[in-house]
Design a protein around this motif. Structure first.
Motif, short mmCIF file in Angstrom:
data_model
loop_
_atom_site.label_atom_id
_atom_site.label_comp_id
_atom_site.label_asym_id
_atom_site.label_seq_id
_atom_site.Cartn_x
_atom_site.Cartn_y
_atom_site.Cartn_z
N ARG A 58 7.59 -58.57 22.80
CA ARG A 58 7.36 -60.02 22.78
C ARG A 58 8.59 -60.77 22.27
NH1 ARG A 58 1.83 -62.46 21.11
NH2 ARG A 58 1.51 -61.98 23.27
N HIS A 59 9.17 -60.31 21.18
CA HIS A 59 10.33 -60.99 20.61
C HIS A 59 11.56 -60.83 21.49
CE1 HIS A 59 8.49 -62.33 16.91
NE2 HIS A 59 7.94 -61.15 16.78
N LEU A 60 11.70 -59.69 22.11
CA LEU A 60 12.85 -59.48 22.98
C LEU A 60 12.81 -60.45 24.15
CD1 LEU A 60 15.34 -57.74 23.49
CD2 LEU A 60 13.89 -56.17 24.78
N GLU A 61 11.66 -60.63 24.75
CA GLU A 61 11.53 -61.56 25.86
C GLU A 61 11.83 -62.99 25.40
OE1 GLU A 61 11.19 -63.40 29.34
OE2 GLU A 61 11.37 -61.25 29.03
N GLN A 62 11.31 -63.37 24.25
CA GLN A 62 11.56 -64.71 23.72
C GLN A 62 13.05 -64.91 23.42
OE1 GLN A 62 8.94 -64.80 20.36
NE2 GLN A 62 7.14 -65.33 21.59
N ASN A 63 13.66 -63.91 22.78
CA ASN A 63 15.07 -64.03 22.43
C ASN A 63 15.97 -64.03 23.66
OD1 ASN A 63 14.64 -64.22 19.67
ND2 ASN A 63 14.67 -62.01 19.39
N LEU A 64 15.65 -63.22 24.65
CA LEU A 64 16.46 -63.21 25.87
C LEU A 64 16.33 -64.53 26.62
CD1 LEU A 64 16.03 -59.56 27.18
CD2 LEU A 64 18.10 -60.61 26.23
N ALA A 65 15.15 -65.11 26.62
CA ALA A 65 14.97 -66.41 27.27
C ALA A 65 15.81 -67.47 26.57
CB ALA A 65 13.49 -66.80 27.28
N ALA A 66 15.80 -67.46 25.24
CA ALA A 66 16.61 -68.42 24.49
C ALA A 66 18.10 -68.16 24.70
CB ALA A 66 16.26 -68.34 23.00
N MET A 67 18.48 -66.89 24.71
CA MET A 67 19.87 -66.51 24.93
C MET A 67 20.33 -66.95 26.32
SD MET A 67 20.96 -62.72 24.42
CE MET A 67 22.28 -61.84 24.69
N ASP A 68 19.48 -66.79 27.30
CA ASP A 68 19.79 -67.21 28.66
C ASP A 68 20.03 -68.72 28.72
OD1 ASP A 68 20.21 -67.01 31.39
OD2 ASP A 68 18.09 -66.93 31.89
N ALA A 69 19.18 -69.48 28.05
CA ALA A 69 19.32 -70.95 28.05
C ALA A 69 20.64 -71.37 27.42
CB ALA A 69 18.14 -71.59 27.32
N VAL A 70 21.02 -70.73 26.34
CA VAL A 70 22.27 -71.08 25.66
C VAL A 70 23.48 -70.62 26.47
CG1 VAL A 70 23.67 -70.61 23.61
CG2 VAL A 70 21.24 -71.11 23.37
N TRP A 71 23.45 -69.37 26.92
CA TRP A 71 24.59 -68.79 27.65
C TRP A 71 24.85 -69.54 28.95
CZ3 TRP A 71 28.19 -65.72 25.82
CH2 TRP A 71 29.02 -65.02 26.68
N GLU A 72 23.76 -69.76 29.70
CA GLU A 72 23.90 -70.46 30.98
C GLU A 72 24.08 -71.96 30.79
OE1 GLU A 72 24.30 -68.89 33.83
OE2 GLU A 72 23.96 -66.96 32.86
N GLY A 73 23.77 -72.45 29.61
CA GLY A 73 23.88 -73.88 29.33
C GLY A 73 25.28 -74.32 28.93
N GLY A 74 26.27 -73.48 29.15
CA GLY A 74 27.64 -73.87 28.88
C GLY A 74 28.38 -72.99 27.88
N PHE A 75 27.65 -72.15 27.16
CA PHE A 75 28.31 -71.33 26.15
C PHE A 75 29.19 -70.26 26.78
CE2 PHE A 75 28.69 -68.16 22.77
CZ PHE A 75 29.10 -68.98 21.73
N GLU A 76 28.80 -69.77 27.95
CA GLU A 76 29.60 -68.74 28.61
C GLU A 76 31.00 -69.27 28.92
OE1 GLU A 76 29.38 -65.63 32.36
OE2 GLU A 76 28.09 -67.40 32.39
N GLN A 77 31.10 -70.46 29.45
CA GLN A 77 32.40 -71.04 29.76
C GLN A 77 33.20 -71.30 28.49
OE1 GLN A 77 29.50 -72.33 31.15
NE2 GLN A 77 29.84 -71.24 33.07
N TRP A 78 32.51 -71.79 27.46
CA TRP A 78 33.19 -72.02 26.19
C TRP A 78 33.73 -70.70 25.64
CZ3 TRP A 78 32.62 -69.92 21.44
CH2 TRP A 78 33.36 -70.50 20.39
N TYR A 79 32.89 -69.66 25.68
CA TYR A 79 33.30 -68.36 25.15
C TYR A 79 34.52 -67.83 25.90
CZ TYR A 79 33.02 -63.63 23.32
OH TYR A 79 33.33 -62.45 22.70
N GLU A 80 34.50 -67.92 27.21
CA GLU A 80 35.62 -67.42 28.01
C GLU A 80 36.91 -68.16 27.66
OE1 GLU A 80 34.37 -67.80 32.05
OE2 GLU A 80 33.02 -66.07 31.92
N GLY A 81 36.81 -69.44 27.37
CA GLY A 81 38.00 -70.21 27.04
C GLY A 81 38.48 -70.06 25.62
N ASN A 82 37.59 -69.67 24.72
CA ASN A 82 37.94 -69.63 23.30
C ASN A 82 37.95 -68.25 22.67
OD1 ASN A 82 38.15 -72.59 22.35
ND2 ASN A 82 36.36 -72.55 23.67
N ALA A 83 37.42 -67.24 23.34
CA ALA A 83 37.35 -65.91 22.74
C ALA A 83 38.74 -65.36 22.42
CB ALA A 83 36.62 -64.95 23.66
#
Length: 138
Positions: A58-83
């Motif tokens: 249950r928690h894994l599904e909830q956390n992955l859904a939240a992670m997906d929203a953040v990652w796909e919501g612009g964090f992936e591009q930010w990470y690629e540019g700043n990592a």
């Protein structure tokens, strides 16, 4: 109130512990019930081991859904540019930093590729989902 819980409460008060009477009686009552279930064979450790798996699911599904929203919501591009220019955690090599992004993408892709959620999970799972105790140790 059962005789066992009254006896336990009186014994506990003799020891001088300043606990709320209602809470103490309730806790001893739960212990008495658990002991009865265990001794009468109504409690199975093997069956009880399912509980952490259900909490994890249950928690894994909830956390992955939240992670997906953040990652796909612009964090992936930010990470690629700043990592590559991150000043903290200098011990992480550039390869390590790419590996982190790769692992996140792999997890999210696995979630996307999996079957749909369990229909009626709230009805089928235990009412209290439990707590997923995955936390860093300091």
């Amino acid at each position: 109130m059962s005789p066992q819980s009254v006896y336990s409460y009186k014994w506990h008060r003799r020891k001088g512990a300043p606990l709320n009477a209602h809470i103490t009686v309730q806790q001893y009552g739960w212990g008495w019930q658990a002991g009865r279930k265990f001794t009468q064979g109504d409690f199975s450790f093997n069956e009880h081991r399912w509980r952490p798996l259900l909490a994890l699911y249950r928690h894994l599904e909830q956390n992955l859904a939240a992670m997906d929203a953040v990652w796909e919501g612009g964090f992936e591009q930010w990470y690629e540019g700043n990592a590559s220019i991150a000043q903290s955690y200098k011990e992480l090599s550039q390869a390590d930093r790419k590996r982190i992004a790769g692992h996140v993408c792999t997890l999210l892709a696995a979630r996307e590729a999996s079957d749909s959620d369990i229909v009626g999970a709230d009805r089928k799972f235990p009412r209290k989902a439990g707590v997923l105790k995955v936390s860093p140790r300091y």
